[in-house]
Design a protein around this motif. Sequence first.
Motif, short mmCIF file in Angstrom:
data_model
loop_
_atom_site.label_atom_id
_atom_site.label_comp_id
_atom_site.label_asym_id
_atom_site.label_seq_id
_atom_site.Cartn_x
_atom_site.Cartn_y
_atom_site.Cartn_z
N VAL A 104 0.77 -1.24 -0.06
CA VAL A 104 0.10 0.11 0.09
C VAL A 104 0.84 1.28 -0.03
CG1 VAL A 104 -1.63 1.48 1.31
CG2 VAL A 104 -1.92 -1.17 1.12
N ARG A 105 1.88 1.09 1.01
CA ARG A 105 2.86 2.43 0.89
C ARG A 105 3.56 2.61 -0.43
NH1 ARG A 105 7.36 3.02 5.34
NH2 ARG A 105 8.32 1.22 4.01
N LEU A 106 3.87 1.59 -1.26
CA LEU A 106 4.59 1.66 -2.49
C LEU A 106 3.57 2.01 -3.51
CD1 LEU A 106 6.93 0.78 -4.33
CD2 LEU A 106 5.71 -1.37 -4.78
N MET A 107 2.30 1.94 -3.43
CA MET A 107 1.40 2.56 -4.34
C MET A 107 1.20 3.87 -4.12
SD MET A 107 0.46 0.05 -6.21
CE MET A 107 -1.10 0.88 -7.20
N GLY A 138 -10.59 -5.70 -6.68
CA GLY A 138 -10.55 -4.43 -7.27
C GLY A 138 -9.01 -3.91 -7.43
N GLU A 139 -9.22 -2.63 -7.77
CA GLU A 139 -7.87 -2.09 -8.19
C GLU A 139 -7.24 -1.47 -6.85
OE1 GLU A 139 -8.50 -0.82 -12.80
OE2 GLU A 139 -9.18 0.64 -11.00
N LEU A 140 -6.32 -1.84 -6.62
CA LEU A 140 -5.44 -1.09 -5.23
C LEU A 140 -4.64 0.09 -5.72
CD1 LEU A 140 -4.07 -1.06 -2.46
CD2 LEU A 140 -2.29 -2.43 -3.33
N ILE A 141 -5.17 1.33 -5.05
CA ILE A 141 -4.81 2.62 -5.63
C ILE A 141 -4.25 3.23 -4.64
CG2 ILE A 141 -6.50 2.86 -7.51
CD1 ILE A 141 -8.30 4.64 -5.57
N SER A 142 -3.47 4.50 -4.73
CA SER A 142 -3.01 5.09 -3.66
C SER A 142 -4.01 6.22 -2.69
CB SER A 142 -1.99 6.21 -3.98
OG SER A 142 -2.75 7.20 -4.55
N HIS A 143 -3.72 6.44 -1.74
CA HIS A 143 -4.65 7.25 -0.65
C HIS A 143 -4.86 8.57 -1.78
CE1 HIS A 143 -6.45 9.33 2.65
NE2 HIS A 143 -5.69 10.58 2.23
N GLU A 144 -4.15 9.25 -2.34
CA GLU A 144 -4.38 10.44 -2.86
C GLU A 144 -5.19 10.21 -4.16
OE1 GLU A 144 -3.25 13.60 -2.30
OE2 GLU A 144 -2.79 12.74 -0.31
N ALA A 145 -4.99 9.14 -4.71
CA ALA A 145 -5.90 8.86 -6.01
C ALA A 145 -7.48 8.49 -5.56
CB ALA A 145 -5.59 7.49 -6.78
N ARG A 186 6.72 9.13 9.67
CA ARG A 186 6.61 8.36 8.71
C ARG A 186 6.11 6.84 8.89
NH1 ARG A 186 5.73 7.14 3.23
NH2 ARG A 186 7.35 6.02 2.38
N ARG A 187 4.61 6.70 9.19
CA ARG A 187 4.23 5.40 9.56
C ARG A 187 3.63 4.62 8.39
NH1 ARG A 187 -0.30 6.38 14.09
NH2 ARG A 187 -0.99 4.59 12.90
N LEU A 188 3.60 3.28 8.77
CA LEU A 188 3.11 2.51 7.66
C LEU A 188 1.53 2.66 7.66
CD1 LEU A 188 5.06 -0.80 8.51
CD2 LEU A 188 5.07 0.43 6.33
N PRO A 189 1.00 2.62 6.38
CA PRO A 189 -0.47 2.79 6.40
C PRO A 189 -1.20 2.05 7.07
CG PRO A 189 0.49 2.19 4.30
CD PRO A 189 1.48 2.14 5.18
N GLN A 190 -2.33 2.39 7.64
CA GLN A 190 -3.43 1.74 8.32
C GLN A 190 -4.57 1.45 7.40
OE1 GLN A 190 -2.47 0.71 11.34
NE2 GLN A 190 -0.49 1.51 10.73
N TRP A 191 -4.71 2.14 6.38
CA TRP A 191 -5.85 2.05 5.53
C TRP A 191 -5.60 1.51 4.01
CZ3 TRP A 191 -10.68 2.50 7.83
CH2 TRP A 191 -10.46 3.28 9.34
#
Length: 142
Positions: free
Chosen positions: A29-32, A53-60, A100-105
């Motif tokens: 998720v962080r890589l995305m 589905g399609e894994l997308i970034s938080h910003e997208a 800089r935490r790892l994503p939680q969502w």
Amino acid sequence: MTVEPDPLHQPAAPVVTESVPDLQLQMLVRLMSEDDGAALPLTLLVAGGLLHGELISHEAWKADWARGLRGVGGAGAYLLERFPEQVDQEVAARQGAAARRLPQWIHLRNATCLGGSGDPVVMPLWRGRLADVSGWSLGTPA
């Protein structure tokens, strides 16, 4: 003389358990988040069943969500325009901007939930807690 403790009068200490997200999935998720235009097909096992589905970034996801909010009607709909950015600002304030935490969502576009005996449920956007994902696989069911 030994006194046996009375179990009816012992303080009860609650046992709190918290799900721990899969480290590899968190890192994926962080890589995305490095490319807002990137998407990967992904299948998740969640409590409701199979979700793909399609894994997308938080910003997208946030940009798509903001576009969807603009379509909401009602007298207060204009207030929703800034809502996604306000949420991000509040999260950053609570976590500390430097952390800089790892994503939680996790965020999916064109998500389909297959669960139980009902028909598939299709959602344009989906957001869920990584701690609630019990399994995952790259790709989608054939």
